[in-house]
Design a protein around this motif. Structure first.
Motif, short mmCIF file in Angstrom:
data_model
loop_
_atom_site.label_atom_id
_atom_site.label_comp_id
_atom_site.label_asym_id
_atom_site.label_seq_id
_atom_site.Cartn_x
_atom_site.Cartn_y
_atom_site.Cartn_z
N THR A 55 29.59 -12.04 -12.52
CA THR A 55 28.34 -12.80 -12.48
C THR A 55 27.38 -12.44 -13.61
O THR A 55 26.36 -13.11 -13.78
CB THR A 55 27.63 -12.60 -11.14
N LYS A 56 27.70 -11.41 -14.37
CA LYS A 56 26.89 -11.09 -15.54
C LYS A 56 27.48 -11.69 -16.81
O LYS A 56 27.00 -11.45 -17.91
CB LYS A 56 26.75 -9.58 -15.69
N GLY A 57 28.56 -12.47 -16.63
CA GLY A 57 29.18 -13.13 -17.77
C GLY A 57 30.18 -12.27 -18.51
O GLY A 57 30.70 -12.68 -19.55
N LEU A 58 30.49 -11.08 -17.99
CA LEU A 58 31.45 -10.21 -18.66
C LEU A 58 32.87 -10.63 -18.28
O LEU A 58 33.17 -10.91 -17.11
CB LEU A 58 31.21 -8.76 -18.25
N THR A 59 33.74 -10.66 -19.27
CA THR A 59 35.13 -11.05 -19.03
C THR A 59 35.87 -9.89 -18.36
O THR A 59 35.89 -8.77 -18.86
CB THR A 59 35.83 -11.40 -20.35
N VAL A 60 36.48 -10.16 -17.19
CA VAL A 60 37.24 -9.12 -16.49
C VAL A 60 38.74 -9.39 -16.55
O VAL A 60 39.53 -8.51 -16.21
CB VAL A 60 36.78 -9.01 -15.01
N GLY A 87 28.73 -17.98 -16.30
CA GLY A 87 28.38 -17.01 -15.28
C GLY A 87 27.14 -17.44 -14.53
O GLY A 87 26.57 -18.50 -14.79
N VAL A 88 26.74 -16.62 -13.60
CA VAL A 88 25.53 -16.84 -12.82
C VAL A 88 24.63 -15.63 -13.01
O VAL A 88 25.07 -14.50 -12.80
CB VAL A 88 25.86 -17.04 -11.32
N TYR A 89 23.39 -15.86 -13.40
CA TYR A 89 22.56 -14.77 -13.91
C TYR A 89 21.22 -14.67 -13.17
O TYR A 89 20.59 -15.68 -12.85
CB TYR A 89 22.28 -14.97 -15.40
N ASP A 90 20.81 -13.43 -12.94
CA ASP A 90 19.47 -13.14 -12.43
C ASP A 90 18.48 -13.15 -13.59
O ASP A 90 18.86 -12.99 -14.76
CB ASP A 90 19.42 -11.77 -11.77
#
Length: 574
Positions: free
Chosen positions: A523-528, A457-460
Motif C-alpha cells: 500500500t506504500k507503492g513498493l514492489t514486493v 498503490g493506496v496512500y495515506d
C-alpha cells in the motif's frame, strides 16, 4: 499464525481516525461516540449569523459539515416532503438546494466528506451521492435502502466506500457496501437487523459492529469484516426485547457500548475471536437512548430518566449525574474543551460542565429533536429547529490548531500529480506534510502543489499543524488511490483473471486467458513481487508477505499491439 490471502475489487483498510474538524456522519465519526476535536461556543448571546430560509421546516434535521460547508434538510409534513440545503458555515449563505426529485421525495442527508454529500430518499428508498459544489446528482443506487436517515448516517470504510442498510426484499434487511465513486454494491451482508432500520451499527478499525436478530430469533452482537462483508463472530444471545432500536458506540480503546431494548446496558470487548462482556448496568428508564458519549477520561455519558449520567468506563459504576432536566432521549456530544453539548426533544440546547454539575448555557429552539449538536470548523455549531430561522454560534477564544485539508483529486493514474489545500482551524503558523509514495515526500508549505505519485498503490497523507498554543496531527488513511488505467476498457473487461485458492495459506495461483506480466505492490507503492515473463499462469509464494493489503498489476499486449492493464487489490489477513 494462520494467514489468508483474498482477492477483492476495492481497497478497504483500517478504520478512519476521528474526522478532524468535520462532522461527517451520525455522532461525528464511525465509532458513533460523539467525540470532537473542536471546542464549541462558550455562550449563546450573539450568533455569528442568522438566516431565514424561504421554506419553513416542520423539524430541525441532522447536520453534517465538511470544511466551510454544511448540509441539512428542510421538511414539510403537509404533504410529507423534504429537500437538502447546503449553506456556508461561516456566513449561513445558501450554496445550493438539492435537485427536484418530485413532490413526494423526502430527501435526508446521511453523510458529507471529500467525495460527496450522501442522501437517502425516505419515500423512494434510493440512495444518492450529490456533488458538494452544486448539489447535482453524481450517482443513484441501483436498489433501495431500508433507512430512516434522520436517525442514522453512513459508515465509511478506509477507502471512503459507504456502509448502509440494504433494502427490504432481495437484500432482505441486509447491510451493503457501496462504491463511493459509482454507487455499485461491493458486498452484501445478510444478517437481519433487529426490526429497526436505525442506528444499530458502529465501526472500529476494520470491524463493523451490529445488533442482529429478529422478534423470533436470538438477538446478538456480530463483528463483520468491513473489507469483505464477512461475518467474523457473534456474541451469546443478549437478553431483552425482540427488537433493537437503540444505538451502539465504540470508545477510543475499542470498547463497545450498547443498551438492549428492555434490557441492560453493556460494555463489551472484542478479543479478536469473540466478545467478552466487561460489565452491565441496568438503566432506570427503558426509554430510547439516542446516543452515547465516551468522555476524555474513558467514562460513558448517556441520558436516563431525565438526567445525564456518567458511568465508569472500567466497571460501569455511576460516577456522577446532572440535575433533573428534560434530557430523556437527548443527543449528546463532547468537545475538546470538555464541555458536554446536548439537545433534547422538548426544544432546547444545553452546554454542561464536564462534571455535569452546572449548566453553562441553555438555548430554546423548538422542534430541534433531530438536529443534534454538531461542532464544525472554527468551533461553529449550527442550531436548528422548526420554522424558518437558523442560527450559528462559535467558539470565540484561542485554541491550538485542528488540522484538516483537501486534495484536488483522490484517484489518479500512476505518474499523476495532486495539489493539497490546508483548511485547518484556529490559524496554524506552520505545517508539516508527509506524502508516503509521493514526490516530494515532505513539505512545509501551507498548500503543497504538484505532489507526484509514480507507482500504483493506496496512500495515506499526514498533516501536522502548529501555532503558539500547540499542535495537532491528522492522518487520512487510504486517501489517495494511484492506478494505471492504460488499455482498451471493452477488451480488458473480457479478460478473465483467476485467483486460486482464495483464500490461500502459503501460495496463490494467478491465471489469465491472455499472456501477461505481473507485479505486486504494497500500500506504500513498493514492489514486493515482479515477474516480467509473458505467461498465462504463475504461482506466487505469499508466505513471506506480512499481513496487509496488496495490489496486483497484470499487463500484456493484444495481437493488435494495443497494451492492456488490469489491476486487482490483494488483501492479506491474519
Amino acid at each position: 499464525m494462520v494467514r489468508n490471502v483474498i482477492l477483492i475489487l476495492s481497497i478497504l483498510l483500517a478504520g478512519l481516525q476521528l474526522s478532524a474538524q468535520n462532522w461527517t456522519t451520525h455522532c461525528g465519526n464511525n465509532e458513533r461516540n460523539g467525540r470532537s476535536k473542536m471546542p464549541g461556543p462558550q455562550m449563546v448571546d450573539n450568533p455569528i449569523w442568522t438566516v431565514t430560509d424561504p421554506m419553513p421546516t416542520s423539524l430541525g434535521m441532522s447536520i453534517y459539515s465538511f470544511g466551510e460547508l454544511f448540509v441539512t434538510s428542510r421538511v414539510d409534513f403537509s404533504p410529507y416532503h423534504a429537500i437538502i440545503v447546503c449553506r456556508d458555515l461561516l456566513t449561513g449563505a445558501l450554496v445550493w438546494t438539492s435537485p427536484d426529485l418530485g413532490s413526494e421525495s423526502i430527501l435526508y442527508p446521511m453523510g458529507f466528506n471529500e467525495d460527496a454529500v450522501y442522501a437517502h430518499d425516505y419515500y423512494s428508498g434510493y440512495f444518492y451521492a450529490l456533488d458538494a459544489s452544486d448539489g447535482s446528482i453524481k450517482w443513484v443506487s441501483e436498489n433501495t435502502s431500508y433507512t430512516f436517515a434522520p436517525m442514522d448516517g453512513v459508515i465509511y470504510t478506509c477507502g471512503r466506500d459507504l456502509i448502509i442498510n440494504g433494502e427490504l426484499g432481495s437484500w432482505q434487511e441486509s447491510t451493503i457496501c457501496l462504491d463511493n465513486e459509482t454507487g455499485e454494491v461491493l458486498w452484501t451482508n445478510h444478517n437481519l437487523y433487529a426490526v429497526t432500520p436505525n442506528e444499530t451499527k458502529a465501526a472500529y478499525n476494520d470491524h463493523l459492529y451490529m445488533i442482529t436478530g429478529a422478534i423470533n430469533q436470538p438477538i446478538k452482537l456480530v463483528a463483520v469484516d468491513m473489507r469483505t462483508g464477512e461475518n467474523l463472530y457473534y456474541s451469546e444471545e443478549l437478553p431483552g426485547d425482540g427488537d433493537q432500536e437503540g444505538p451502539l458506540a465504540v470508545g477510543p480503546d475499542g470498547t463497545i457500548f450498547f443498551c438492549r431494548d428492555g434490557g441492560d446496558l453493556y460494555a463489551v470487548n472484542d478479543n479478536g475471536s469473540g466478545f467478552d462482556i466487561l460489565w452491565t448496568h441496568t438503566p432506570i428508564s427503558e426509554g430510547l437512548h439516542k446516543n452515547y458519549v465516551i468522555d476524555h477520561g474513558g467514562d460513558l455519558l448517556f441520558a436516563d430518566n431525565g438526567r445525564i449520567y456518567r458511568l465508569s468506563g472500567s466497571n460501569g459504576n455511576p460516577v456522577d449525574s446532572s440535575a433533573l432536566v428534560d434530557f430523556e432521549g437527548a443527543r449528546i456530544i463532547i468537545g475538546s474543551d470538555s464541555v458536554i453539548y446536548i439537545n433534547n426533544t422538548s426544544g432546547k440546547y444545553y452546554a454542561l460542565s464536564y462534571d455535569l454539575a452546572s449548566v453553562i448555557w441553555s438555548l430554546p429552539v423548538s422542534g430541534n429533536g433531530y438536529a443534534g449538536p454538531a461542532l464544525s470548523q472554527d468551533g461553529i455549531m449550527v442550531t436548528y429547529g422548526a420554522g424558518s430561522t437558523m442560527k450559528a454560534y462559535a467558539f470565540n477564544g484561542q485554541h491550538a490548531p485542528v488540522s484538516d485539508f483537501i486534495a484536488s483529486d483522490y484517484h489518479i493514474p500512476a505518474g499523476g500529480s495532486i495539489d493539497f489545500s490546508d483548511q485547518s482551524s484556529f490559524v496554524p503558523s506552520s505545517w508539516q506534510w508527509e506524502f508516503p509514495g509521493g514526490e516530494p515526500a515532505f513539505s512545509n508549505e501551507q498548500h503543497p502543489a504538484a505532489v507526484r505519485y509514480d507507482f500504483p498503490g493506496v496512500y495515506d497523507v499526514k498533516l501536522i499543524t502548529h501555532n503558539a498554543l500547540g499542535s495537532d496531527t491528522l492522518v487520512k488513511h487510504c486517501l489517495i488511490e494511484v492506478g494505471d488505467f492504460v488499455g482498451l476498457e471493452e477488451n480488458i473487461s473480457a479478460i478473465s483473471v483467476g485467483i486460486y485458492p482464495n483464500p490461500a495459506n502459503t501460495s496463490v495461483k494467478v491465471s489469465t486467458d491472455e499472456i501477461a506480466s505481473l507485479m505486486v505492490f504494497d500500500t506504500k507503492g513498493l514492489t514486493v513481487f515482479r515477474d516480467e515473463r509473458q505467461v498465462y499462469e504463475r504461482e506466487l509464494d505469499v508466505s513471506p508477505l506480512p499481513p496487509g493489503l496488496y495490489l496486483i498489476r497484470l499487463s500484456g499486449t493484444f495481437k493488435s499491439s494495443e497494451t492492456w492493464v488490469i489491476q486487482r487489490k490483494l488483501l492479506v489477513v491474519k
